[in-house]
Design a protein around this motif. Structure first.
Motif, PDB file in Angstrom:
ATOM      1  N   ASN A  97       0.898   6.619  -1.454  1.00 23.45           N
ATOM      2  CA  ASN A  97       1.461   5.307  -1.796  1.00 23.45           C
ATOM      3  C   ASN A  97       2.985   5.414  -1.978  1.00 23.45           C
ATOM      4  OD1 ASN A  97       2.189   5.491  -4.784  1.00 23.45           O
ATOM      5  ND2 ASN A  97       0.034   6.102  -4.883  1.00 23.45           N
ATOM      6  N   SER A 166       5.494   4.490   4.101  1.00 20.48           N
ATOM      7  CA  SER A 166       4.219   4.726   3.415  1.00 20.48           C
ATOM      8  C   SER A 166       3.496   3.415   3.156  1.00 20.48           C
ATOM      9  CB  SER A 166       4.455   5.458   2.095  1.00 20.48           C
ATOM     10  OG  SER A 166       4.852   6.792   2.332  1.00 20.48           O
ATOM     11  N   ALA A 167       4.239   2.389   2.785  1.00 23.96           N
ATOM     12  CA  ALA A 167       3.636   1.089   2.515  1.00 23.96           C
ATOM     13  C   ALA A 167       2.982   0.514   3.777  1.00 23.96           C
ATOM     14  CB  ALA A 167       4.679   0.118   1.978  1.00 23.96           C
ATOM     15  N   LEU A 170      -0.289   2.548   4.608  1.00 22.66           N
ATOM     16  CA  LEU A 170      -1.419   2.242   3.746  1.00 22.66           C
ATOM     17  C   LEU A 170      -1.896   0.801   3.911  1.00 22.66           C
ATOM     18  CD1 LEU A 170      -0.785   4.133   0.401  1.00 22.66           C
ATOM     19  CD2 LEU A 170      -2.175   4.789   2.352  1.00 22.66           C
ATOM     20  N   SER A 171      -0.981  -0.100   4.222  1.00 27.59           N
ATOM     21  CA  SER A 171      -1.392  -1.485   4.467  1.00 27.59           C
ATOM     22  C   SER A 171      -2.327  -1.544   5.664  1.00 27.59           C
ATOM     23  CB  SER A 171      -0.165  -2.365   4.722  1.00 27.59           C
ATOM     24  OG  SER A 171       0.656  -2.420   3.588  1.00 27.59           O
ATOM     25  N   SER A 174      -5.699   0.259   4.847  1.00 24.58           N
ATOM     26  CA  SER A 174      -6.587  -0.498   3.959  1.00 24.58           C
ATOM     27  C   SER A 174      -7.463  -1.457   4.744  1.00 24.58           C
ATOM     28  CB  SER A 174      -5.768  -1.258   2.911  1.00 24.58           C
ATOM     29  OG  SER A 174      -4.994  -2.284   3.509  1.00 24.58           O
ATOM     30  N   GLU A 230      -7.235   8.423   1.265  1.00 27.60           N
ATOM     31  CA  GLU A 230      -6.231   7.460   1.749  1.00 27.60           C
ATOM     32  C   GLU A 230      -6.473   6.085   1.134  1.00 27.60           C
ATOM     33  OE1 GLU A 230      -5.321   7.107   5.891  1.00 27.60           O
ATOM     34  OE2 GLU A 230      -5.599   9.257   6.255  1.00 27.60           O
ATOM     35  N   GLU A 233      -5.311   5.964  -2.365  1.00 23.97           N
ATOM     36  CA  GLU A 233      -3.856   5.776  -2.388  1.00 23.97           C
ATOM     37  C   GLU A 233      -3.506   4.306  -2.144  1.00 23.97           C
ATOM     38  OE1 GLU A 233      -1.272   7.885  -2.899  1.00 23.97           O
ATOM     39  OE2 GLU A 233      -2.575   9.578  -3.350  1.00 23.97           O
ATOM     40  N   ALA A 234      -4.204   3.690  -1.180  1.00 23.70           N
ATOM     41  CA  ALA A 234      -3.953   2.280  -0.889  1.00 23.70           C
ATOM     42  C   ALA A 234      -4.341   1.392  -2.065  1.00 23.70           C
ATOM     43  CB  ALA A 234      -4.721   1.859   0.366  1.00 23.70           C
ATOM     44  N   ASP A 236      -4.173   2.265  -5.192  1.00 18.29           N
ATOM     45  CA  ASP A 236      -3.100   2.409  -6.171  1.00 18.29           C
ATOM     46  C   ASP A 236      -1.904   1.525  -5.793  1.00 18.29           C
ATOM     47  OD1 ASP A 236      -4.584   4.242  -7.585  1.00 18.29           O
ATOM     48  OD2 ASP A 236      -3.581   6.000  -6.745  1.00 18.29           O
ATOM     49  N   ALA A 237      -1.619   1.451  -4.492  1.00 21.63           N
ATOM     50  CA  ALA A 237      -0.508   0.611  -4.036  1.00 21.63           C
ATOM     51  C   ALA A 237      -0.796  -0.864  -4.288  1.00 21.63           C
ATOM     52  CB  ALA A 237      -0.242   0.860  -2.553  1.00 21.63           C
TER      53      ALA A 237
END
Length: 279
Positions: A97, A166-167, A170-171, A174, A230, A233-234, A236-237
């Motif tokens: 994240n 990173s954003a 992960l977007s 997700s 992964e 992590e997403a 958490d974001a």
């Protein structure tokens, strides 16, 4: 610009293929063989990477280091690199994240220049052309663009702020990975009631639906050990953005049922669904 020496941490299925692309415009690509598995050594040899005995040697010789490892190991690995006072360009290309990417940048700078990276797509083999998204200092991102110029890896710079790449990674993850989990659950439920073939037939009328690709469930199961972390992590974001993380955490928990199928290329659809039905 002189050709750089590149270090890869570590040569997994994505890392080894990325390193092979980097070798096109590098003097050499190094990997540290200490503590790595036989499978890692075989991949490194397959892609023509040069082994070194220690992390210290890799860091001393490398102008650019690319970190591609399981998300949970990303900060510990960066901490090891920081202890050796690496002063080159460090590409943090793990599925972590944005806050963790920024922590890693703070850990390594000012000695090293950290470029935030996110690979979207499959490993660059067999005609696959993933995109490496980058964010960070302009001169450093330009060096990474030059490193992969003319290779199977496309690059795209998102700006100078560490965390943006990173954003984006992960977007996308997700949606893409959670969608694959939903397919497995839908087919599993339909199979329990003997209507799985009918479900697949219905889905096949919509070619834009992942549900029309039930054969991918076995691949999802084999990759679950990587995808679950992964999605955590997403999640958490999402939480950091004030958005509900529960859906992604549930998808990660579902993927955990397949953790023992790690990289099993012989897994069938039936095998994957059977494992999914076992708590």
């Amino acid at each position: 610009m002189d050709q750089p020496t590149v270090g890869i941490l570590h040569p997994g299925s994505m890392g080894a293929a990325v390193a092979a692309c980097a070798a096109t415009n590098a003097v050499t690509v190094l990997w540290c063989e200490t503590g790595r598995s036989t499978a890692s050594a075989e991949r490194a040899a397959q892609f023509g990477l040069t082994p070194v005995a220690t992390l210290a040697e890799l860091l001393d010789r490398s102008d650019i280091v690319i970190s591609l490892c399981p998300p949970a190991a990303a900060e510990d690995l960066a901490r090891d690199v920081a202890e050796h006072r690496f002063v080159g360009v460090y590409v943090e290309a793990n599925a972590i994240n944005p806050e963790r990417a920024q922590r890693i940048a703070a850990l390594l700078e000012p000695g090293a220049t950290v470029v935030d990276g996110g690979v979207v797509g499959s490993p660059p083999v067999g005609g696959k052309t993933p995109t490496l998204y980058l964010s960070g200092a302009t001169d450093a991102t330009m060096r990474i663009e030059t490193l992969f110029a003319g290779t199977a890896i496309r690059t795209a710079v998102l700006g100078t702020e560490v965390g943006k790449a990173s954003a984006l990674k992960l977007s996308y993850a997700s949606f893409q990975k959670t969608s694959r989990v939903l397919v497995a659950l839908a087919v599993g439920m339909a199979r329990e009631h003997g209507v799985d073939q009918e479900l697949i037939e219905v889905a096949s009328r919509r070619t834009d639906s992942y549900l029309s690709e039930p054969q991918y469930i076995a691949k999802t199961a084999a990759r679950a050990w990587r995808w679950g972390p992964e999605l955590e992590e997403a999640a958490d974001a999402l939480a950091a953005a004030g958005l509900p993380p529960e859906m992604l955490r549930a998808a990660a928990a579902t993927l955990a049922r397949w953790n023992d199928a790690k990289d099993d290329s012989s897994l069938t659809l039936t095998d994957a669904l059977d494992r999914l039905a076992q708590p």
